[in-house]
Scaffold this motif. Structure first.
Motif, mmCIF file in Angstrom:
data_model
loop_
_atom_site.group_PDB
_atom_site.id
_atom_site.type_symbol
_atom_site.label_atom_id
_atom_site.label_comp_id
_atom_site.label_asym_id
_atom_site.label_seq_id
_atom_site.Cartn_x
_atom_site.Cartn_y
_atom_site.Cartn_z
ATOM 1 N N GLN A 44 0.955 -1.427 0.224
ATOM 2 C CA GLN A 44 -0.106 -0.398 0.234
ATOM 3 C C GLN A 44 1.006 1.514 -0.345
ATOM 4 O O GLN A 44 2.120 1.052 0.500
ATOM 5 N N SER A 45 0.062 2.264 -0.177
ATOM 6 C CA SER A 45 1.228 3.530 -0.137
ATOM 7 C C SER A 45 0.395 4.872 0.323
ATOM 8 O O SER A 45 -1.508 4.735 0.183
ATOM 9 N N GLY A 46 0.905 5.984 0.815
ATOM 10 C CA GLY A 46 -0.236 6.664 1.195
ATOM 11 C C GLY A 46 0.643 8.304 1.887
ATOM 12 O O GLY A 46 1.610 8.006 1.708
ATOM 13 N N ASP A 47 -0.891 8.862 1.883
ATOM 14 C CA ASP A 47 0.387 10.044 2.763
ATOM 15 C C ASP A 47 1.230 10.425 1.166
ATOM 16 O O ASP A 47 2.122 11.538 1.961
ATOM 17 N N VAL A 48 0.501 10.902 0.341
ATOM 18 C CA VAL A 48 1.573 11.106 -0.882
ATOM 19 C C VAL A 48 2.043 12.518 -0.715
ATOM 20 O O VAL A 48 1.088 13.267 -0.942
ATOM 21 N N THR A 49 3.460 13.116 -0.772
ATOM 22 C CA THR A 49 3.261 14.608 -0.687
ATOM 23 C C THR A 49 3.999 14.974 -2.741
ATOM 24 O O THR A 49 4.091 13.654 -3.801
ATOM 25 N N ALA A 50 4.484 16.081 -3.343
ATOM 26 C CA ALA A 50 5.057 16.054 -4.523
ATOM 27 C C ALA A 50 6.534 15.221 -4.803
ATOM 28 O O ALA A 50 6.579 15.091 -5.415
ATOM 29 N N PRO A 103 7.936 15.933 -8.204
ATOM 30 C CA PRO A 103 6.563 16.416 -8.372
ATOM 31 C C PRO A 103 5.432 15.419 -10.210
ATOM 32 O O PRO A 103 5.832 16.039 -10.673
ATOM 33 N N GLY A 104 4.384 15.585 -9.838
ATOM 34 C CA GLY A 104 3.343 15.080 -10.738
ATOM 35 C C GLY A 104 3.684 14.230 -11.973
ATOM 36 O O GLY A 104 3.318 13.488 -13.061
ATOM 37 N N ARG A 105 5.060 13.446 -11.355
ATOM 38 C CA ARG A 105 4.930 12.050 -11.840
ATOM 39 C C ARG A 105 4.748 10.958 -11.617
ATOM 40 O O ARG A 105 4.300 10.463 -10.628
ATOM 41 N N ARG A 106 4.290 9.732 -12.019
ATOM 42 C CA ARG A 106 3.962 8.687 -11.907
ATOM 43 C C ARG A 106 5.119 7.914 -11.311
ATOM 44 O O ARG A 106 6.232 7.661 -11.856
ATOM 45 N N THR A 130 1.293 8.330 -8.138
ATOM 46 C CA THR A 130 1.393 9.595 -8.979
ATOM 47 C C THR A 130 1.404 10.211 -7.501
ATOM 48 O O THR A 130 0.308 11.261 -6.720
ATOM 49 N N THR A 131 2.189 11.045 -7.970
ATOM 50 C CA THR A 131 3.223 12.700 -7.060
ATOM 51 C C THR A 131 2.196 13.588 -7.362
ATOM 52 O O THR A 131 1.647 13.839 -8.282
ATOM 53 N N PRO A 132 1.797 14.290 -6.071
ATOM 54 C CA PRO A 132 0.786 15.815 -6.671
ATOM 55 C C PRO A 132 1.440 16.683 -7.733
ATOM 56 O O PRO A 132 3.086 16.848 -7.265
ATOM 57 N N PRO A 133 0.666 17.011 -8.367
ATOM 58 C CA PRO A 133 1.522 18.687 -9.136
ATOM 59 C C PRO A 133 1.860 19.650 -8.261
ATOM 60 O O PRO A 133 1.502 20.284 -7.926
ATOM 61 N N LEU A 134 3.350 20.825 -8.981
ATOM 62 C CA LEU A 134 3.452 22.241 -7.907
ATOM 63 C C LEU A 134 2.625 22.884 -8.675
ATOM 64 O O LEU A 134 2.354 23.899 -8.147
ATOM 65 N N LEU A 135 1.826 22.963 -9.502
ATOM 66 C CA LEU A 135 1.476 23.810 -10.394
ATOM 67 C C LEU A 135 0.168 23.087 -10.673
ATOM 68 O O LEU A 135 -0.149 21.585 -10.672
ATOM 69 N N ARG A 136 -1.136 24.295 -10.418
ATOM 70 C CA ARG A 136 -2.414 23.469 -10.769
ATOM 71 C C ARG A 136 -2.868 22.728 -11.667
ATOM 72 O O ARG A 136 -2.992 23.086 -13.097
ATOM 73 N N ARG A 137 -3.563 21.278 -11.870
ATOM 74 C CA ARG A 137 -4.138 20.514 -12.257
ATOM 75 C C ARG A 137 -5.460 20.176 -12.144
ATOM 76 O O ARG A 137 -4.970 20.406 -11.014
ATOM 77 N N ASP A 138 -5.983 20.011 -13.109
ATOM 78 C CA ASP A 138 -7.009 18.903 -12.707
ATOM 79 C C ASP A 138 -6.291 17.573 -11.724
ATOM 80 O O ASP A 138 -5.345 16.959 -12.512
ATOM 81 N N VAL A 139 -7.527 16.957 -11.056
ATOM 82 C CA VAL A 139 -7.378 15.590 -10.628
ATOM 83 C C VAL A 139 -8.084 14.649 -10.539
ATOM 84 O O VAL A 139 -9.974 15.430 -10.269
#
Length: 267
Positions: A44-50, A103-106, A130-139
């Motif tokens: 399992q994975s969790g508490d993902v940051t950039a 950031p923003g990559r699988r 997938t890590t969250p992106p630094l810039l705004r985008r749809d999730v």
């Protein structure tokens, strides 16, 4: 959500259990059968940051957790993160925080358990997030809670917990688990007769037949959910942000409440 080069569902089905020989350094043998550690409840994975995430697993014997991480699903370019010892004191479980991700990559990770003598390893189990992106985008995300509660557990007639397969099919970036991750105060019955006469069947384990009173019984509440392959597949592909509600302890419990175990009948 942008998809990677390899479909995640295909990746998990084709390569979730990876021959450990693919990641063995020189001098490490691949044992078979009872001489080899086994990862019993997936990953399992969790508490993902950039730039990072927590990764969890469980082994069937004392061993060392090792995690390979890569931006490439083939793991041609990878680094190894040395994790904690998996011991009876933690119920065989362990977790590692991966750092330094883009950031923003699988990100793809592969977990193995290495015997304490360093000579044999389990088969590798693969997960990704997938890590969250630094810039705004749809999730895209899914939200839920109340797992195996109110008497309704994993039903073999329905293939276990089909809702998790439905959530996996949505290919979310993450899962918000809004509590009641387990019902430690809610035993299951093997059969429940419905109002229309049909029978609901539950997969049961010794720990789920009674209210959890010991640490092992409490751990068994979480282990029960991961018996379902659909839950394990979801957990390997979709990172979670989890919170507690009340049934992790008992009905209407709140943080800081001091329970009277005599009133609960848990003496």
């Amino acid at each position: 959500m942008t998809e990677g080069v390899v479909n995640r569902r295909t990746l998990l089905r084709a390569g979730a259990i990876v021959p450990a020989a693919m990641l063995l350094p020189a001098g490490v043998a691949l044992a078979h059968g009872k001489n080899r550690p086994v990862l019993t409840h997936g990953v399992q994975s969790g508490d993902v940051t950039a730039d990072g995430a927590l990764v969890w697993t469980r082994a069937d014997r004392p061993s060392r957790m090792l995690v390979e991480v890569s931006s490439d699903p083939s793991f041609r370019h990878r680094r190894v993160v040395r994790g904690p010892l998996l011991t009876p004191e933690t119920g065989g479980t362990g977790k590692v925080r991966l750092r330094g991700l883009v950031p923003g990559r699988r990100a793809y990770y592969r977990v193995v358990a290495e015997d304490l003598d360093g000579r044999t390893r389990s088969e590798g189990v693969v997960g990704s997030f997938t890590t969250p992106p630094l810039l705004r985008r749809d999730v895209r995300f899914v939200w839920g809670g109340d797992v195996a509660g109110q008497g309704w557990g994993s039903n073999p007639d329905l293939g276990g917990m089909p809702l998790f397969a439905a959530m996996t099919a949505r290919r979310p970036d993450f899962f918000v688990h809004s509590g009641d991750t387990v019902y430690s105060d809610g035993p299951l019955q093997e059969k429940v007769t419905l109002a229309d006469g049909r029978v609901w069947r539950n997969v049961v384990t010794p720990e789920k037949l009674k209210v959890a009173e010991t640490l092992d019984e409490y751990r068994g509440q979480f282990a029960y959910n991961l018996l379902d392959p659909k839950v394990r597949e979801f957990a390997a592909q979709v990172p979670a942000y989890a919170q507690w509600d009340d049934h992790e302890v008992t009905n209407n419990w709140y943080p800081g409440e001091i329970l009277d175990y005599c009133l609960l009948g848990l003496r």
